[in-house]
Write a protein that holds these residues in place. Sequence first.
Motif, PDB file in Angstrom:
ATOM      1  N   GLU A 228       0.824  -1.205   0.000  1.00 15.13           N
ATOM      2  CA  GLU A 228       0.000   0.000   0.000  1.00 15.13           C
ATOM      3  C   GLU A 228       0.861   1.260   0.000  1.00 15.13           C
ATOM      4  O   GLU A 228       0.505   2.261  -0.631  1.00 15.13           O
ATOM      5  CB  GLU A 228      -0.919  -0.017   1.222  1.00 15.13           C
ATOM      6  CG  GLU A 228      -1.998  -1.081   1.139  1.00 15.13           C
ATOM      7  CD  GLU A 228      -2.821  -1.180   2.406  1.00 15.13           C
ATOM      8  OE1 GLU A 228      -2.476  -0.484   3.392  1.00 15.13           O
ATOM      9  OE2 GLU A 228      -3.805  -1.940   2.418  1.00 15.13           O
ATOM     10  N   GLY A 232       0.799   4.049  -3.116  1.00 13.11           N
ATOM     11  CA  GLY A 232       0.486   5.459  -2.947  1.00 13.11           C
ATOM     12  C   GLY A 232       1.612   6.410  -3.294  1.00 13.11           C
ATOM     13  O   GLY A 232       1.436   7.627  -3.199  1.00 13.11           O
ATOM     14  N   CYS A 233       2.765   5.896  -3.730  1.00 10.85           N
ATOM     15  CA  CYS A 233       3.914   6.775  -3.950  1.00 10.85           C
ATOM     16  C   CYS A 233       3.876   7.496  -5.294  1.00 10.85           C
ATOM     17  O   CYS A 233       4.652   8.423  -5.519  1.00 10.85           O
ATOM     18  CB  CYS A 233       5.224   5.993  -3.798  1.00 10.85           C
ATOM     19  SG  CYS A 233       5.666   4.954  -5.217  1.00 10.85           S
ATOM     20  N   MET A 234       2.994   7.059  -6.200  1.00  9.66           N
ATOM     21  CA  MET A 234       2.830   7.760  -7.486  1.00  9.66           C
ATOM     22  C   MET A 234       1.434   7.497  -8.009  1.00  9.66           C
ATOM     23  O   MET A 234       0.798   6.499  -7.661  1.00  9.66           O
ATOM     24  CB  MET A 234       3.904   7.339  -8.486  1.00  9.66           C
ATOM     25  CG  MET A 234       3.918   5.875  -8.854  1.00  9.66           C
ATOM     26  SD  MET A 234       5.255   5.426 -10.013  1.00  9.66           S
ATOM     27  CE  MET A 234       6.608   5.097  -8.887  1.00  9.66           C
ATOM     28  N   ASP A 235       0.951   8.398  -8.839  1.00 14.37           N
ATOM     29  CA  ASP A 235      -0.411   8.280  -9.358  1.00 14.37           C
ATOM     30  C   ASP A 235      -0.514   7.282 -10.503  1.00 14.37           C
ATOM     31  O   ASP A 235      -1.530   6.606 -10.651  1.00 14.37           O
ATOM     32  CB  ASP A 235      -0.920   9.650  -9.826  1.00 14.37           C
ATOM     33  CG  ASP A 235      -1.063  10.640  -8.688  1.00 14.37           C
ATOM     34  OD1 ASP A 235      -1.340  10.195  -7.563  1.00 14.37           O
ATOM     35  OD2 ASP A 235      -0.876  11.853  -8.927  1.00 14.37           O
ATOM     36  N   ASP A 236       0.513   7.194 -11.318  1.00 11.09           N
ATOM     37  CA  ASP A 236       0.487   6.345 -12.513  1.00 11.09           C
ATOM     38  C   ASP A 236       1.689   5.409 -12.471  1.00 11.09           C
ATOM     39  O   ASP A 236       2.831   5.840 -12.577  1.00 11.09           O
ATOM     40  CB  ASP A 236       0.526   7.225 -13.769  1.00 11.09           C
ATOM     41  CG  ASP A 236       0.477   6.406 -15.053  1.00 11.09           C
ATOM     42  OD1 ASP A 236       0.251   5.179 -14.966  1.00 11.09           O
ATOM     43  OD2 ASP A 236       0.682   6.989 -16.128  1.00 11.09           O
ATOM     44  N   HIS A 237       1.437   4.109 -12.323  1.00 13.03           N
ATOM     45  CA  HIS A 237       2.515   3.129 -12.216  1.00 13.03           C
ATOM     46  C   HIS A 237       2.862   2.476 -13.554  1.00 13.03           C
ATOM     47  O   HIS A 237       3.801   1.672 -13.612  1.00 13.03           O
ATOM     48  CB  HIS A 237       2.133   2.036 -11.216  1.00 13.03           C
ATOM     49  CG  HIS A 237       2.179   2.498  -9.788  1.00 13.03           C
ATOM     50  ND1 HIS A 237       3.314   2.418  -9.015  1.00 13.03           N
ATOM     51  CD2 HIS A 237       1.220   3.054  -9.002  1.00 13.03           C
ATOM     52  CE1 HIS A 237       3.066   2.888  -7.811  1.00 13.03           C
ATOM     53  NE2 HIS A 237       1.801   3.290  -7.777  1.00 13.03           N
ATOM     54  N   ARG A 240       6.534   2.165 -14.987  1.00 12.41           N
ATOM     55  CA  ARG A 240       7.403   2.888 -14.061  1.00 12.41           C
ATOM     56  C   ARG A 240       7.881   1.965 -12.940  1.00 12.41           C
ATOM     57  O   ARG A 240       7.180   1.055 -12.508  1.00 12.41           O
ATOM     58  CB  ARG A 240       6.670   4.096 -13.465  1.00 12.41           C
ATOM     59  CG  ARG A 240       6.207   5.092 -14.512  1.00 12.41           C
ATOM     60  CD  ARG A 240       5.508   6.271 -13.883  1.00 12.41           C
ATOM     61  NE  ARG A 240       6.431   7.089 -13.080  1.00 12.41           N
ATOM     62  CZ  ARG A 240       6.039   8.146 -12.382  1.00 12.41           C
ATOM     63  NH1 ARG A 240       4.763   8.487 -12.356  1.00 12.41           N
ATOM     64  NH2 ARG A 240       6.916   8.850 -11.701  1.00 12.41           N
TER      65      ARG A 240
END
Length: 315
Positions: A228, A232-237, A240
Motif C-alpha cells: 500500500e 500510494g507513492c505515485m499516481d500512474d505506475h 514505471r
Amino acid sequence: MSASFVEMPEDRRVRRLAHPGRKVSIVLDTDTYNEIDDQFAMIYALCSPESLELEAVHAAPFHNNMSEGPADGMEKSYREILKIRSLAGMETLPVYRGSAAYMPGPDAPVESEAARDLIRRALARGEDDPLYVVAIGAITNVASALLLEPALADRIVLVWLGGHAFHWQDTREFNLEQDLHATRVVLDSGVPLVLLPCMGVVSHLTTTLSELRDHVKDKGPLGQYLYETYLGCMDDHAGRSRVIWDLSAIAWLVRPDWCPSELAPSPLVSDDCRWLEADGRHSIRYVTYVDRDAIFRDLFAKLDVRARAERNDGV
C-alpha cells in the motif's frame, strides 16, 4: 567544542571493515517518513533474525515536501517507526527521537535521545564486539554522538547509505547534503565506515507495483503495508519503477557478496557537494555494486516465511 577522536590503528580499522561473518546487533537510524524505502529496510531487518538483532530504532531528521522542517520530519519518522513496530507485533522494540535540527557548525553536536542511546549501547559492549549502526538518512544523530563521545568511533561500525558514486558528477545526494557538517564529522572521525553510494551503485535496486502485487501484497500485515505504501507513492505506475535504496544497507550485513566492495581512502566533500581526494586518509569500505535480484528475492522469501508463521500462530 572540538572533538579528539580515538586514534584507531589502520590495521584494526581494516579488520572492522571486513564483513563480520556472523549475526550482529544493529541500531537502525532512519528518516522513515521521508520516502518509502526506509519502511522496506526496517521490515527487511525485522525479517532477518538469522543475521541481525535489531536493538533499537532512531528517528532521523529530514526536510523536503513531506515535512515542514527537520524537527517535523524527525517526529513524523518517529511516528512511522511506531506504526511499523505495531504492525510487526514488536511493541517492546526501543524507539528514540533523534535530532530536531541539523548541526549548526562543524563542532556543534545536536543533543537527542537517539544520540545518547547510541553512546550508551555502544560503550556497554566489549571492545571487540562493535555495535553496527545502519544509517539510511541524514547522518546528524551519529555525527552528534561521535562529537559528544569521541570514544564511540572505536565501538561502532557505521553502514551508511549516503552520497553518490565516486565517479558521479557530484555527490549532491539527499542524505549527504542535508547536513554537510555531520557528513564531514563522520568522514573525518576514523569510524569504520561502509559507504553505499546512491546514483551509480544502488540506483538500479528497483521494483514495480506489479512485482510487489505478486510477491508482497498478500504476505501478512507487513507485506500489505509495504504494498500500500508503494501503491500510494505515485499516481500512474504504468511502465514505471522505483528505487528502494535503503534495502542495500541491510543487504550488506545479510550477504556481503550481494554488495561487492573495496577499500578506499575516506574522501573529503567540497562545499558544493563534490567528492575530493586527499592523501593520507584512513580507509573506508566502498560498495561498488548491488545484486538487485538476490536482494529482492531474499526480501520476498522472508516476508513469505513470516506471513506463514503468523497464520500458523493464529490457528
